[in-house]
Design an enzyme around this catalytic site. Structure first.
Site, PDB file in Angstrom:
ATOM      1  N   ALA A 183       0.794  -1.224   0.000  1.00 31.02           N
ATOM      2  CA  ALA A 183       0.000   0.000   0.000  1.00 31.02           C
ATOM      3  C   ALA A 183       0.829   1.278   0.000  1.00 31.02           C
ATOM      4  O   ALA A 183       0.515   2.238  -0.689  1.00 31.02           O
ATOM      5  CB  ALA A 183      -0.927  -0.020   1.210  1.00 31.02           C
ATOM      6  N   GLU A 185       3.649   2.010  -1.184  1.00 29.87           N
ATOM      7  CA  GLU A 185       4.580   2.239  -2.299  1.00 29.87           C
ATOM      8  C   GLU A 185       3.878   3.044  -3.395  1.00 29.87           C
ATOM      9  O   GLU A 185       3.679   2.576  -4.511  1.00 29.87           O
ATOM     10  CB  GLU A 185       5.121   0.882  -2.772  1.00 29.87           C
ATOM     11  CG  GLU A 185       5.876   0.182  -1.638  1.00 29.87           C
ATOM     12  CD  GLU A 185       6.166  -1.307  -1.868  1.00 29.87           C
ATOM     13  OE1 GLU A 185       5.955  -1.781  -2.984  1.00 29.87           O
ATOM     14  OE2 GLU A 185       6.601  -1.963  -0.905  1.00 29.87           O
ATOM     15  N   ASN A 257       1.662 -10.226  -1.281  1.00 22.69           N
ATOM     16  CA  ASN A 257       2.812 -10.724  -2.036  1.00 22.69           C
ATOM     17  C   ASN A 257       3.636 -11.757  -1.258  1.00 22.69           C
ATOM     18  O   ASN A 257       4.781 -12.031  -1.595  1.00 22.69           O
ATOM     19  CB  ASN A 257       3.709  -9.560  -2.474  1.00 22.69           C
ATOM     20  CG  ASN A 257       4.625  -9.964  -3.614  1.00 22.69           C
ATOM     21  OD1 ASN A 257       4.227 -10.726  -4.496  1.00 22.69           O
ATOM     22  ND2 ASN A 257       5.865  -9.485  -3.588  1.00 22.69           N
ATOM     23  N   HIS A 313       7.116  -2.156  -7.482  1.00 19.16           N
ATOM     24  CA  HIS A 313       7.245  -1.842  -6.058  1.00 19.16           C
ATOM     25  C   HIS A 313       8.170  -0.641  -5.863  1.00 19.16           C
ATOM     26  O   HIS A 313       8.794  -0.155  -6.791  1.00 19.16           O
ATOM     27  CB  HIS A 313       7.901  -3.023  -5.316  1.00 19.16           C
ATOM     28  CG  HIS A 313       7.057  -4.245  -5.176  1.00 19.16           C
ATOM     29  ND1 HIS A 313       6.549  -4.663  -3.975  1.00 19.16           N
ATOM     30  CD2 HIS A 313       6.640  -5.155  -6.095  1.00 19.16           C
ATOM     31  CE1 HIS A 313       5.873  -5.789  -4.140  1.00 19.16           C
ATOM     32  NE2 HIS A 313       5.906  -6.108  -5.426  1.00 19.16           N
ATOM     33  N   SER A 314       8.299  -0.207  -4.620  1.00 18.59           N
ATOM     34  CA  SER A 314       9.393   0.660  -4.200  1.00 18.59           C
ATOM     35  C   SER A 314       9.769   0.218  -2.787  1.00 18.59           C
ATOM     36  O   SER A 314       8.955  -0.416  -2.115  1.00 18.59           O
ATOM     37  CB  SER A 314       8.967   2.132  -4.203  1.00 18.59           C
ATOM     38  OG  SER A 314       8.060   2.410  -3.140  1.00 18.59           O
ATOM     39  N   TYR A 315      11.011   0.467  -2.318  1.00 22.50           N
ATOM     40  CA  TYR A 315      12.002   1.261  -2.981  1.00 22.50           C
ATOM     41  C   TYR A 315      13.324   0.510  -2.995  1.00 22.50           C
ATOM     42  O   TYR A 315      13.404  -0.607  -2.479  1.00 22.50           O
ATOM     43  CB  TYR A 315      12.163   2.600  -2.247  1.00 22.50           C
ATOM     44  CG  TYR A 315      12.630   2.485  -0.802  1.00 22.50           C
ATOM     45  CD1 TYR A 315      11.728   2.161   0.202  1.00 22.50           C
ATOM     46  CD2 TYR A 315      13.969   2.694  -0.461  1.00 22.50           C
ATOM     47  CE1 TYR A 315      12.148   2.058   1.530  1.00 22.50           C
ATOM     48  CE2 TYR A 315      14.389   2.589   0.862  1.00 22.50           C
ATOM     49  CZ  TYR A 315      13.473   2.272   1.856  1.00 22.50           C
ATOM     50  OH  TYR A 315      13.893   2.161   3.146  1.00 22.50           O
ATOM     51  N   GLU A 389      11.822  -2.562  -8.224  1.00 22.37           N
ATOM     52  CA  GLU A 389      11.762  -1.672  -7.059  1.00 22.37           C
ATOM     53  C   GLU A 389      12.191  -0.288  -7.521  1.00 22.37           C
ATOM     54  O   GLU A 389      13.333  -0.074  -7.914  1.00 22.37           O
ATOM     55  CB  GLU A 389      12.703  -2.158  -5.950  1.00 22.37           C
ATOM     56  CG  GLU A 389      12.387  -3.553  -5.413  1.00 22.37           C
ATOM     57  CD  GLU A 389      11.342  -3.556  -4.297  1.00 22.37           C
ATOM     58  OE1 GLU A 389      10.850  -2.472  -3.938  1.00 22.37           O
ATOM     59  OE2 GLU A 389      11.038  -4.656  -3.796  1.00 22.37           O
TER      60      GLU A 389
HETATM   61 ZN   LIG Z   1       6.773  -3.775  -2.092  1.00 24.71          ZN
END
Ligand SMILES: [Zn+2]
Length: 425
Positions: A183, A185, A257, A313-315, A389
């Site tokens: 959430a 990201e 995930n 995704h991050s980071y 990422e």
């Molecule tokens: Zn992530």
């Protein structure tokens, strides 16, 4: 104690209960100081020492360092522990302020009008993401359609856009993107939307875009964890999981995930602690979000097949290849994947000099079980299934909170990378 600090103090909870914040008031993080704590392969010892604090852990790979945000009233006691720390940020609240307010979106005026690129100057509320996607699709009604794959735990639609080229709807192998399964990201939704925007708007004026559009069908889901995303906007900015409640526990949320029904049962790549940020669920695929995504993935597999999947995704700035579940396992086409990832990193770097590290997920970052790319590779039959990422770097002070001024550059470098990638697979 200043009033805003008092408000923060009233919201703090012990680390072990961090997922069970009972209040629905918005958490400000004003005065929270963020630290990188050296763990020297013994993160459990560090976590035990800070357990009594309301510190919020940032990173999930903690063998080298654990990054935490400490509330203002606990800073003195935290520093008195004498841990080996580096200060990442003096004030997380100030970092979040730099992220900017959620700006209201206005639909373009006119029939089939294209939304403005100003969408990428700010972050927006979830409802606006839905409107923006609908507006974008409405501008290209003969080349795209909105679809839903199912509902979230709280009943929100998990939606996406299907884009096709000259071969017609559903005639080509799938390019398949998920955004914002975690959430907090937020940049991942924006980048995925920028890629979508360009795939649609550049079709008639860029021959390279026409070529990739005509070669593939695109299925793009910008926010696959809508409940968590909304909660990160309304209440707790650093929320990661979904918002699923389970009987017998006050802790909320499962990591979607870590819930995919493949290698889920293995240990060491997810948590069985319901309060953990990486809680895997009670059984493989027992989140409604995952069930919806699995069913849709099977549909694509049984259609024209999946050529390329990316979970955004991050980071940390990583391009992560299979596998997450075993640091020695490699995909059957690993050599080709590695070359492609290397070239993608070089292509991304050309835009603004941003450096991405690439390699197999487990050995490059950390072990994950029940993750999307492993499922997509071995069950979904995807030729390539990666995690990307996004910005910032892993040593950044603000992690998941990327200033609004970086939305466009973070998006442009990925768009340039994607054009290279899809012309070379
Ligand atoms: Zn992530």
């Amino acid at each position: 104690m200043k009033l805003n600090n008092l408000a923060t103090f009233l919201l703090v909870v012990p680390l072990a209960l961090a997922s069970a914040v009972p209040k629905e008031r918005k958490q400000t993080y004003n005065g929270y100081k963020t630290y990188k704590i050296a763990t020297h392969n013994n993160p459990a010892e560090v976590r035990a020492k800070i357990a009594k604090f309301a510190a919020i852990p940032f990173n999930t790979r903690d063998d080298v360092h654990l990054d935490v945000a400490v509330p203002p009233e606990e800073i003195a006691a935290f520093e008195a522990l004498g841990l080996e720390t580096t200060v990442l940020s003096e004030d997380l609240g100030a970092d979040i302020a730099e992220e900017g307010p959620l700006v209201a979106y206005e639909s373009p005026v006119g029939v089939q009008a294209i939304p403005s690129l100003t969408w990428f100057n700010n972050y927006h509320a979830y409802a606006d993401h839905i409107t923006f996607f609908n507006d974008l699709q409405a501008a290209f009604p003969t080349q795209s359609e909105i679809f839903t794959v199912g509902k979230s735990f709280q009943g929100r639609d998990i939606f996406g856009i299907h884009i096709w080229g000259s071969g017609g709807k559903g005639s080509k192998p799938a390019i398949y993107f998920h955004g914002t399964v975690h959430a907090r990201e937020w940049i991942s939704a924006k980048v995925v939307e920028y890629l979508t925007y360009n795939l649609l708007t550049q079709y008639t004026n860029d021959t390279a875009v026409k070529a990739i559009r005509d070669a593939y069908d695109f299925y793009i889901l910008p926010v696959v964890n809508p409940d968590g995303f909304v909660y990160s906007q309304t209440t707790t900015r650093l929320w990661r999981k979904n918002r699923q409640t389970r009987s017998g526990s006050t802790c909320v949320g499962t990591d979607i995930n870590r819930n995919w029904p493949y290698k889920w049962e293995l240990t060491g790549g997810a948590s069985t602690d319901r309060c953990s940020e990486t809680y895997k669920g009670l059984a493989a695929g027992d989140t409604p979000e995952n069930q919806a995504l699995v069913a849709f993935t099977q549909k694509l597999k049984n259609g024209k097949g999946i050529k390329f999947y990316v979970d955004w995704h991050s980071y940390g700035q990583y391009i992560l290849l299979p596998y997450g579940y075993d640091c020695n396992a490699r995909a059957s086409n690993h050599a080709a994947q590695n070359t492609l990832a290397k070239n993608l990193a070089a292509e991304i770097q050309k835009s603004y000099g941003t450096r991405f590290t690439y390699g197999p997920s487990c050995s490059t970052l950390y072990k994950t079980t029940g993750s999307a790319p492993d499922y997509l590779t071995d069950v979904g039959g995807a030729t390539y299934a990666w995690t990307i990422e996004l910005r910032p770097t892993s040593s950044s002070s603000n992690g998941f909170v990327l200033p609004a001024t970086q939305i466009l550059p973070a998006s442009i470098e990925q768009w340039n990378g994607l054009k290279y990638l899809l012309a070379n697979i």
